[in-house]
Write an enzyme that holds these catalytic residues in place. Sequence first.
Site, PDB file in Angstrom:
ATOM      1  N   CYS A  33       0.830  -1.194   0.000  1.00 50.17           N
ATOM      2  CA  CYS A  33       0.000   0.000   0.000  1.00 50.17           C
ATOM      3  C   CYS A  33       0.869   1.250   0.000  1.00 50.17           C
ATOM      4  O   CYS A  33       2.043   1.205   0.365  1.00 50.17           O
ATOM      5  CB  CYS A  33      -0.843   0.072   1.269  1.00 50.17           C
ATOM      6  SG  CYS A  33      -1.844  -1.370   1.548  1.00 50.17           S
ATOM      7  N   GLY A  59       0.288   0.102  -5.093  1.00 53.36           N
ATOM      8  CA  GLY A  59      -1.018  -0.543  -5.002  1.00 53.36           C
ATOM      9  C   GLY A  59      -1.934  -0.038  -6.088  1.00 53.36           C
ATOM     10  O   GLY A  59      -2.146   1.168  -6.191  1.00 53.36           O
ATOM     11  N   ASN A 138      -0.083   1.265   5.974  1.00 53.83           N
ATOM     12  CA  ASN A 138       0.802   0.545   5.073  1.00 53.83           C
ATOM     13  C   ASN A 138       1.600  -0.448   5.916  1.00 53.83           C
ATOM     14  O   ASN A 138       2.294  -0.051   6.844  1.00 53.83           O
ATOM     15  CB  ASN A 138       1.743   1.552   4.380  1.00 53.83           C
ATOM     16  CG  ASN A 138       2.823   0.893   3.546  1.00 53.83           C
ATOM     17  OD1 ASN A 138       3.855   1.488   3.293  1.00 53.83           O
ATOM     18  ND2 ASN A 138       2.616  -0.328   3.109  1.00 53.83           N
ATOM     19  N   GLY A 139       1.478  -1.731   5.574  1.00 53.90           N
ATOM     20  CA  GLY A 139       2.186  -2.748   6.348  1.00 53.90           C
ATOM     21  C   GLY A 139       1.275  -3.925   6.585  1.00 53.90           C
ATOM     22  O   GLY A 139       0.307  -4.127   5.854  1.00 53.90           O
ATOM     23  N   TYR A 279      13.392  -3.111  -5.022  1.00 52.75           N
ATOM     24  CA  TYR A 279      12.286  -3.225  -5.953  1.00 52.75           C
ATOM     25  C   TYR A 279      11.082  -2.337  -5.659  1.00 52.75           C
ATOM     26  O   TYR A 279      10.559  -1.701  -6.565  1.00 52.75           O
ATOM     27  CB  TYR A 279      11.835  -4.703  -5.991  1.00 52.75           C
ATOM     28  CG  TYR A 279      10.599  -4.973  -6.812  1.00 52.75           C
ATOM     29  CD1 TYR A 279      10.577  -4.707  -8.176  1.00 52.75           C
ATOM     30  CD2 TYR A 279       9.453  -5.491  -6.216  1.00 52.75           C
ATOM     31  CE1 TYR A 279       9.428  -4.954  -8.929  1.00 52.75           C
ATOM     32  CE2 TYR A 279       8.311  -5.743  -6.968  1.00 52.75           C
ATOM     33  CZ  TYR A 279       8.305  -5.473  -8.320  1.00 52.75           C
ATOM     34  OH  TYR A 279       7.188  -5.713  -9.059  1.00 52.75           O
TER      35      TYR A 279
END
Length: 503
Positions: A33, A59, A138-139, A279
Site C-alpha cells: 500500500c 497498489g 501501510n504494512g 524493488y
Amino acid sequence: MPEATSPRTCPSLVRDLPAHPFDADADKLHEECGVFGVVGVAEASNFLALGLHALQHRGQEAGGIVTYDPTSGFNQARRMGLVRDNFTSADMMATLPGEIGIGHVRYSTAGHKGQTAIRDVQPFFGEFSMGGAAIAHNGNITNAISLRRELIERGSIFQSSSDSECIIHLMARSMGRHIPDRMEEALRKVEGAFSVVAMTDSALIGCRDPLGVRPLVLGKLGDGWVLSSETCALDIVGADFVREIEPGEMVVISAAAGVQSHFPFRRAKSRFCIFEHVYFSRPDSILGGRSVYETREAIGRELAKEAPVDADLVCPVPDSGTPAAIGFSLESGIPYAMGIIRNQYMGRTFIEPSEQIRNMGVRLKLNVNRALIRGKRVILVDDSVVRGTTSQKIKEMILEAGAAEVHFRIASPPTQWPCFYGVDTPEREKLLAATMTEDEMREHLGVDSLKFISLDGLYRAVGVAAGRDAKSPQYCDACFSGDYPVAPSDMIERGFLTKTAAE
Ligand code: SF4
C-alpha cells in the site's frame, strides 16, 4: 459522513480470513500500500490525488481519500481501480472539500486476496466521543487474527476483512482523552509492520512501527505539511522533503502548532525493509538519504563483481531490472542494451483467467528486440525470482529470438521465505528458491547460468560497507534469510514453521 460508495455487509468472522493471502497468478512480490496525507493546504484533495497517483506503484487495486471541512464535516470516497480513473474529475474532487485529508492506495495483502471488496478499501473512519478519525495503514499486522478474535468476542462489529480495521476498534476501546492518545494505545497492542497516516478534524498524525519496517516521510508544502510513503510523491505536489519519520516515532501535525513528535514505543534497532531498495520503492525516491536509483545501480555493480560472466550484452528485465543492469554493464564493461521492450499500456496479468491467457500475458507485456538479440550471449538482469514462471517465459522468448546464450543475474538474494510485513508473497512451497538449490533453479529455468547477489553484497550496495551483521541485522531481510524481526504469530498459530522451528 457522506460516502460515495455503497458498503456491503460484512460477515465479520475470523474464519473468513484467508490462511495465507497471496496472489497465485502473479510472479512478482507486490508492495502492499501507499499512504499520503496533507494538512494546512487549500484544496487538500487535489494534492492527495496527485500524491496517491505518484504512489500508484505501491497498489493498483483500489484507493480512497478522506478529507475534513468545517462546514460539511468528514467526507470520503473509496473506489476500486486507479487513482487517475477515480480522482480526477472536478465533480469528484468537489465532494472532498477541506484543507486536511489522508489517502491510501491498496494492493490487498490481507482481507480477501485478489477480490478486494470496497469495504476493505482504506482509509477507515471511526466516530469517537471526542470526534471523528480516519486512518490509512501501510504494512501488515502479524497478530491481526488473534486481535480480531478478541475484539469480536468483546463486541466489536467489523466492517471489513482488513487487518488494519483492528486499529480503529482498538482505538474505540481505549480510554484515552484525545485521538492521538487512543491511537498510541491501539498501536502498542499491534505487532508487525505499520506506517500509519491518520487524521482528526484538525490534526494529521503519522506513525511508524518501532522497527520502521515500512517507509514514511515528512514534507513541507507552503504553510502546510505532507506525510507520504515515498519522497517521489512529495516531488509531484511540489513539497520539500523535510525528513523521514523515525522508527517508533509518532508525529501530530496541525496548521497552527506545526509538528509535534514523540516516541511512544520501546526503542528498538531499526529493521527497515531491504527490499524497498531493491524493488518496491520508485527509483526517483530517496530512502535513508540514498537515491533508490543509485542504490540499484550499486547492486548491479556488486553483482558484476560477485558473478562475472563473459557475454555480449547486458539487458534489463524491464522496468525494475534497469538500474541494476546499467550498474552491471558499467562495472563489467559489457554493453548495455534494451533487449526486452515493455508495452507500457498493458494491464496486469493477474486479472486474466486461464493459464493459457496468463502465459500470453508475459508476451503481451514484454517483447524481445530481435534485431539486438540474435546470435548474442545475453545477460538478463532482473530484480528477483519468485515462482520462476516469468523468468522461464522470458528465457524462452530470448532463445526464440536467436540468442546464443542466456545468463540470469538477479539483483536480490534467493527469495526463500514469505513476507508477513505487508508484501504479497506466495506460500513458502511456491517460492522457487525455497525448494531448489541455485543449480537446480538454473536447470529448471534452462539457462546457461544463474546467479543471485549475496546478502552481504546487497548490504554493501545499500551502504553497509561491512556487510550484514548476522547477530544483529541492520535491515529486515527475512524473505532472504528467514530471520523474522517480529515473530509472525498468526501464521505460527496456523502452522507456519519459522527457520528455527524448521531446522
Ligand atoms: S520480509 Fe522481505 S519484503 Fe518483507 S519486509 Fe522484510 S525484507 Fe521487506
